[in-house]
Write a protein that holds these residues in place. Structure first.
Motif, PDB file in Angstrom:
ATOM      1  N   ALA A 165       0.848  -1.119  -0.134  1.00 34.82           N
ATOM      2  CA  ALA A 165       0.079  -0.043  -0.031  1.00 34.82           C
ATOM      3  C   ALA A 165       0.988   1.198  -0.271  1.00 34.82           C
ATOM      4  O   ALA A 165       2.022   1.161   0.480  1.00 34.82           O
ATOM      5  CB  ALA A 165      -0.935   0.185   1.165  1.00 34.82           C
ATOM      6  N   THR A 166       0.414   2.222  -0.445  1.00 35.47           N
ATOM      7  CA  THR A 166       0.920   3.543  -0.460  1.00 35.47           C
ATOM      8  C   THR A 166      -0.069   4.551   0.234  1.00 35.47           C
ATOM      9  O   THR A 166      -1.204   4.655   0.034  1.00 35.47           O
ATOM     10  CB  THR A 166       1.348   4.155  -2.088  1.00 35.47           C
ATOM     11  N   TYR A 167       0.659   5.208   1.191  1.00 32.82           N
ATOM     12  CA  TYR A 167      -0.228   6.242   1.867  1.00 32.82           C
ATOM     13  C   TYR A 167       0.368   7.564   1.703  1.00 32.82           C
ATOM     14  O   TYR A 167       1.559   7.761   1.595  1.00 32.82           O
ATOM     15  CB  TYR A 167       0.138   5.829   3.481  1.00 32.82           C
ATOM     16  N   ARG A 209       4.469  15.969   3.323  1.00 37.44           N
ATOM     17  CA  ARG A 209       5.529  15.336   3.533  1.00 37.44           C
ATOM     18  C   ARG A 209       5.819  14.410   2.542  1.00 37.44           C
ATOM     19  O   ARG A 209       6.903  13.919   2.386  1.00 37.44           O
ATOM     20  CB  ARG A 209       5.421  14.799   4.943  1.00 37.44           C
ATOM     21  N   GLY A 210       4.874  13.937   1.787  1.00 37.02           N
ATOM     22  CA  GLY A 210       5.200  13.002   0.651  1.00 37.02           C
ATOM     23  C   GLY A 210       4.366  11.669   0.962  1.00 37.02           C
ATOM     24  O   GLY A 210       3.125  11.763   1.310  1.00 37.02           O
ATOM     25  N   SER A 211       4.999  10.645   0.502  1.00 31.60           N
ATOM     26  CA  SER A 211       4.096   9.636   1.091  1.00 31.60           C
ATOM     27  C   SER A 211       5.224   8.304   1.602  1.00 31.60           C
ATOM     28  O   SER A 211       6.369   8.343   1.599  1.00 31.60           O
ATOM     29  CB  SER A 211       3.835   8.918  -0.644  1.00 31.60           C
ATOM     30  N   LEU A 212       4.399   7.284   2.193  1.00 36.04           N
ATOM     31  CA  LEU A 212       4.928   6.162   2.673  1.00 36.04           C
ATOM     32  C   LEU A 212       4.400   5.071   2.228  1.00 36.04           C
ATOM     33  O   LEU A 212       3.131   4.612   1.994  1.00 36.04           O
ATOM     34  CB  LEU A 212       4.200   6.171   4.169  1.00 36.04           C
ATOM     35  N   THR A 213       5.398   4.103   1.433  1.00 36.51           N
ATOM     36  CA  THR A 213       4.970   2.975   0.743  1.00 36.51           C
ATOM     37  C   THR A 213       5.322   1.630   1.810  1.00 36.51           C
ATOM     38  O   THR A 213       6.659   1.749   2.454  1.00 36.51           O
ATOM     39  CB  THR A 213       5.806   2.793  -0.246  1.00 36.51           C
ATOM     40  N   ILE A 214       4.354   0.615   2.075  1.00 39.34           N
ATOM     41  CA  ILE A 214       4.585  -0.376   2.989  1.00 39.34           C
ATOM     42  C   ILE A 214       4.310  -1.484   2.236  1.00 39.34           C
ATOM     43  O   ILE A 214       3.250  -1.805   1.612  1.00 39.34           O
ATOM     44  CB  ILE A 214       3.575  -0.141   4.115  1.00 39.34           C
ATOM     45  N   ASP A 215       5.387  -2.603   2.429  1.00 40.71           N
ATOM     46  CA  ASP A 215       5.208  -3.877   2.005  1.00 40.71           C
ATOM     47  C   ASP A 215       4.797  -4.677   3.363  1.00 40.71           C
ATOM     48  O   ASP A 215       5.982  -4.686   4.207  1.00 40.71           O
ATOM     49  CB  ASP A 215       6.103  -4.573   1.244  1.00 40.71           C
TER      50      ASP A 215
END
Length: 133
Positions: free
Chosen positions: A63-65, A70-76
């Motif tokens: 998922a990408t938050y 501040r930008g984005s946070l990508t989580i596997d």
């Protein structure tokens, strides 16, 4: 500046209160980790138990938050750990903290709390950021 929602402040406060516990949990050596580490290492955790995060909302494997300005946070999400790329571009791998749950992850100096469509990301020395899917 984006104003956080009122309950976001409560979540930030709760997460900050839990941060020392996350750090302490990440300091347990493998020899002292007990049955949970053995269960995770042997794969004895039932897949149905992995389908839903502790807060009740299923978490996607990838998922990408959006973290606003501040930008984005990508989580596997691997359930017992996560790999993420934070808004500053740092690649981070975090174990579940404690090892038996699937919504809180941490290892000094990082912590992540997943709750439904929100991810609260903390990095020591930085202001916590709430990101949304």
């Amino acid at each position: 500046m984006i104003q956080p929602r009122p309950n976001s402040r409560a979540r930030i406060g709760a997460a900050l209160a839990l941060f020392p516990l996350l750090l302490a949990a990440s300091c347990v050596s493998e020899s002292n980790a007990g049955g949970a580490a053995t269960t995770l290492a042997t794969g004895a955790v039932k897949p149905a138990a992995l389908a839903t995060a502790e807060f009740g909302a299923p978490q996607p494997a990838h998922a990408t938050y959006s973290c606003g300005q501040r930008g984005s946070l990508t989580i596997d999400n691997f359930r017992t750990s996560v790999r993420l790329v934070d808004p500053e571009g740092d690649n981070v791998e975090l174990p579940a903290a404690p090892a038996t749950q699937q919504s809180r992850y941490g290892q000094a100096p990082y912590a992540l709390v997943l709750d439904g469509n929100e991810a609260l990301y903390m990095k020591n020395g930085k202001e916590p950021v709430t990101c949304n899917r």
